[in-house]
Enzyme design. Structure first.
Site, short mmCIF file in Angstrom:
data_model
loop_
_atom_site.label_atom_id
_atom_site.label_comp_id
_atom_site.label_asym_id
_atom_site.label_seq_id
_atom_site.Cartn_x
_atom_site.Cartn_y
_atom_site.Cartn_z
NE ARG A 18 -3.79 0.64 0.37
CZ ARG A 18 -4.97 0.68 1.00
NH1 ARG A 18 -5.56 -0.44 1.36
NH2 ARG A 18 -5.55 1.82 1.24
CG HIS A 43 16.52 -13.16 3.43
ND1 HIS A 43 16.70 -14.52 3.42
CD2 HIS A 43 17.22 -12.69 2.39
CE1 HIS A 43 17.48 -14.85 2.40
NE2 HIS A 43 17.80 -13.74 1.76
NE ARG A 45 15.28 -13.10 -1.46
CZ ARG A 45 14.73 -13.72 -0.41
NH1 ARG A 45 13.97 -13.03 0.43
NH2 ARG A 45 14.93 -14.99 -0.20
CD GLU A 70 17.33 -15.91 7.39
OE1 GLU A 70 17.15 -16.80 8.24
OE2 GLU A 70 16.59 -15.74 6.38
CG HIS A 190 12.60 -22.58 3.66
ND1 HIS A 190 12.95 -21.35 3.16
CD2 HIS A 190 11.74 -23.11 2.76
CE1 HIS A 190 12.34 -21.14 2.00
NE2 HIS A 190 11.59 -22.20 1.74
CG ASP A 191 8.33 -24.33 3.63
OD1 ASP A 191 8.02 -23.12 3.63
OD2 ASP A 191 8.47 -24.98 2.59
N GLY A 213 8.98 -17.43 9.58
CA GLY A 213 8.33 -16.22 9.11
C GLY A 213 7.01 -16.47 8.42
CG HIS A 214 5.02 -17.96 4.15
ND1 HIS A 214 4.59 -16.91 3.36
CD2 HIS A 214 4.18 -18.99 3.89
CE1 HIS A 214 3.54 -17.29 2.65
NE2 HIS A 214 3.27 -18.55 2.95
#
Length: 237
Positions: A18, A43, A45, A70, A190-191, A213-214
């Site tokens: 947004r 992380h 990028r 990371e 991760h996952d 995270g996710h």
């Protein structure tokens, strides 16, 4: 006890969609720590599509637990980490255009490159961790590089566990046993999710930290929707 470090990249993704400051990344980081998490992970990028480099700088004064940054150690990332001096830097070999991390380092092929980077961070008082697949040769390679810790890349475990195959944990258990023998600290990420984290923890001896995270942010949405919808309904009565 294994520490929980919460990756807040998804909060930044939502904010950036947004263009304003909702949700407030710094407030979320402060609240996550207040709620009991022992660390904050980001992380950044190169395209800054979620965490911005300025976010990394601003979080320095907010994170009073453990601050973990990371990323792929290209020059801009290295300079950022050396400027901020977080608790920990986790080296991840993600391509510039990668949606998310999808492989660990080949610690044998890239040994000289990683050794130089690890030593530079360690000279600046930053704990180092190398993202690796659960392959014994890669664990041994990480030890030779001189890193403080490894982070086990857990996507394969999570996928197998979701299919009902608990034997998918075996390479991770073997890797953890070897890492302990070599004196390497063990992180993982991760996952990992509410569905699989307890089983993973029970089978990884010496697990020091998980970075999530996710799944955590998604679960927070699912588990919080009932409360928020009803708060709106009350105000609309």
């Amino acid at each position: 006890m294994t520490k929980l470090s919460v990756n807040i990249n998804k909060i930044a993704t939502l904010r950036n969609a947004r263009g304003g400051n909702v949700p407030d990344l710094l407030k979320v980081a402060a609240d996550i720590q207040k709620f009991g998490a022992e660390g904050i992970t980001i992380h950044p990028r190169p395209d800054e599509r979620h965490i911005r480099y300025q976010d990394a700088r601003d979080l320095k004064s907010i994170v009073y637990t453990e601050y973990n940054i990371e990323g792929n150690p290209e020059k801009t990332f290295i300079d950022l980490v050396l400027e901020i001096k977080p608790t920990q830097v986790t080296l991840v070999p993600d391509a510039i255009d990668a949606i998310t991390s999808n492989a660990g380092w080949d610690t044998i092929k890239h040994a000289a490159y990683l050794t130089e980077i690890v030593q530079e961070f360690q000279r600046n008082g930053i704990r180092t961790s190398i993202f690796v697949d659960p392959v014994l040769e890669m664990i041994e390679g990480a030890k030779k590089i001189g890193t403080d810790r490894i982070e086990l890349y857990t996507e394969a475990f999570a996928q197998q566990y979701s299919l009902g195959n608990q034997n998918g944990i075996l390479p991770y258990t073997q890797s953890a046993i070897l890492a302990n023998e070599l004196g390497l600290g063990i992180n993982a990420g991760h996952d990992l999710s509410l569905d699989n984290i307890q089983f993973f923890k029970q089978n990884i001896p010496g697990l020091l930290e998980v970075s999530i995270g996710h799944a955590l942010i998604s679960e927070a949405i699912y588990l919080g929707l009932d409360n928020v919808v009803n708060m709106y309904l009350q105000k609309l009565k």
